[in-house]
Design an enzyme around this catalytic site. Structure first.
Site, PDB file in Angstrom:
ATOM      1  N   GLU A 187       4.779   9.125  -8.124  1.00  0.00           N
ATOM      2  CA  GLU A 187       4.147   8.591  -9.336  1.00  0.00           C
ATOM      3  C   GLU A 187       3.788   7.118  -9.187  1.00  0.00           C
ATOM      4  O   GLU A 187       2.743   6.672  -9.650  1.00  0.00           O
ATOM      5  CB  GLU A 187       5.073   8.782 -10.547  1.00  0.00           C
ATOM      6  CG  GLU A 187       4.382   8.538 -11.895  1.00  0.00           C
ATOM      7  CD  GLU A 187       4.313   7.085 -12.312  1.00  0.00           C
ATOM      8  OE1 GLU A 187       3.400   6.730 -13.076  1.00  0.00           O
ATOM      9  OE2 GLU A 187       5.162   6.266 -11.867  1.00  0.00           O
ATOM     10  N   ASP A 231      10.477   9.509  -7.812  1.00  0.00           N
ATOM     11  CA  ASP A 231      10.362   8.299  -6.987  1.00  0.00           C
ATOM     12  C   ASP A 231      10.636   7.043  -7.809  1.00  0.00           C
ATOM     13  O   ASP A 231      10.482   7.024  -9.026  1.00  0.00           O
ATOM     14  CB  ASP A 231       8.964   8.225  -6.346  1.00  0.00           C
ATOM     15  CG  ASP A 231       7.841   8.233  -7.357  1.00  0.00           C
ATOM     16  OD1 ASP A 231       7.871   9.077  -8.274  1.00  0.00           O
ATOM     17  OD2 ASP A 231       6.936   7.383  -7.264  1.00  0.00           O
TER      18      ASP A 231
HETATM   19 ZN    ZN Z   1       7.838   5.468 -14.276  1.00  0.00          ZN
END
Ligand code: ZN
Length: 406
Positions: free
Chosen positions: A160, A94
């Site tokens: 994340e 991501d």
């Molecule tokens: Zn990162």
């Protein structure tokens, strides 16, 4: 080592092409109006399929908010002589949104461009560079027919940037990681690759609300100025925190805990009104030696004193609180291996320490699995004109490959 490094230099162009392919596919979280990582995962699976890993697995987390209803996590294994020992390299698929498009002056966020030895585009450095480096470390070994000493396990995770619930936390819940696994999270580092992060600070965000009584400014004695009490309390709090929690730890940068009054909420609309309410925020980054509950207790005790003294009401609201996990042991195997690889390949003696935190590594430290955060980056993540330096990508590939075989 020279043959290996030569091989990595030979595939450098291919690495650049792969990074550009990945940058072209955005993977933005639903919190930021995106569709998640599914399209990027498909692209990645195609790339991984061509490398010839021994095993590729998927661990999707259910998420009703995205069109595919899934947040993909991909694992790719390249078996080593000691199949039981695993060197994990964990990167995230991501990305954060591009932000203000007009600030992207080199190229558009998802139209990658190579210029002056750099690949420009959103996600190129965070975390594309390391993702590609980890894939090509395996590819170079495979090209040369070298079996690594231990199994190299690459994890490509979702979510994340928004807290990792659908990413690394989901993988940890599956029981995939063991105490003696070697975990590298190449998602933070320095320009010359000489900093290995093994520790992080605790974070505490506070909203302090002081309530008095609003009144006309010409007759203040008829009310209670919440702004004045709020300021006085904030200054006393600032002083108390700095004096009481003054420990320094050279592992960290900066070495001390930080306590900063930051945001201030708007109060009255006119100059001639005594505010009846005052709202101030504090951002505290605290060395792991201190207990957050004890600090909070002292913050509340001081507030009670001010309440008694002034008659105003002061309420302390915790906006966010995360206690730092125990640092990774600087003498753990993964730290030693990375240090040795850096010494051998680049003649670097890295500094081992702590910074702000906030990567996948924290979740491993929480379950007492040693984890290091390291890579070589110019720190352009989350900024417009984000780029990855091709030289850094190639050098980190060499370091990963070396860690796999030595
Ligand atoms: Zn990162």
């Amino acid at each position: 080592m020279q043959t290996l490094f030569h091989e990595i230099d030979k595939v450098k162009n291919e690495m650049v092409q792969t990074l550009m392919e990945l940058v072209r596919v955005p993977a933005i979280a639903p919190e930021n109006g995106g569709e998640g990582e599914t399209r990027k995962a498909e692209k990645l699976l195609k790339i991984l399929g061509e490398v010839g890993f021994d095993k590729i697995e998927r661990y999707d987390a259910i998420d009703e908010r995205v069109p595919s209803k899934k947040r993909p996590n991909i694992l790719a294994y390249f078996y080593g002589e000691n199949a039981a020992e695993k060197l994990w390299i964990i990167t995230h698929m991501d990305i954060v949104p591009p932000g203000e498009e007009s600030l992207w002056t080199i190229t558009k966020p998802f139209e990658p461009l190579v210029k002056d030895g750099k690949v420009y585009g959103r996600g190129s450095e965070d975390n594309g560079q390391s993702m590609v480096a980890s894939i090509f470390a395996v590819k170079a070994l495979k090209n040369l027919g070298i079996k690594p000493k231990r199994t190299v396990a690459l994890a490509f995770v979702a979510d994340e940037e928004q807290g990792s619930k659908y990413g690394i936390q989901h993988l940890i819940e599956q029981g995939l990681f063991k105490k003696d696994d070697l975990i590298v999270v190449p998602d933070g580092g320095s320009e010359d690759g000489n900093f290995i992060e093994i520790a992080e600070k605790s974070a505490l965000w506070l909203r302090i609300r002081t309530t008095g009584q609003q009144v006309h400014a010409s007759r203040p004695h008829k009310g209670l100025n919440a702004h004045r009490v709020g300021m006085e309390y904030a200054i006393a709090l600032d002083k108390m925190l700095h004096e009481k929690y003054s420990l320094k730890d050279a592992y960290f940068d900066p070495p001390e805990s930080t306590f900063e009054p930051t945001k201030k909420e708007k109060n009255v609309d006119a100059v001639n009104i005594v505010p009846g309410e005052d709202i101030t925020y504090f951002d505290c980054r605290i060395l792991p030696n201190y207990d957050l509950e004890e600090i909070l207790e002292n913050i509340r005790t001081l507030a009670a004193e001010f309440q008694k003294k002034t008659g105003a009401k002061i309420s302390i609201e915790v906006v966010s609180k995360s206690a730092a996990p125990k640092p990774t042991d600087p003498n753990s195997k993964v730290v030693k291996m990375l240090k040795a690889a850096l010494k051998k390949s680049r003649d670097i003696t890295p500094k081992v320490g702590g910074i702000g935190g906030g990567t996948c590594a924290a979740f491993f430290r929480k379950i007492s699995v040693p984890a290091v955060v390291w890579c070589t980056i110019d720190e352009t993540a989350h900024q417009p004109n984000e780029y990855a330096k091709i030289e850094n990508m190639a050098n980190d590939t060499k370091t990963f490959a070396l860690m796999a075989i030595s």
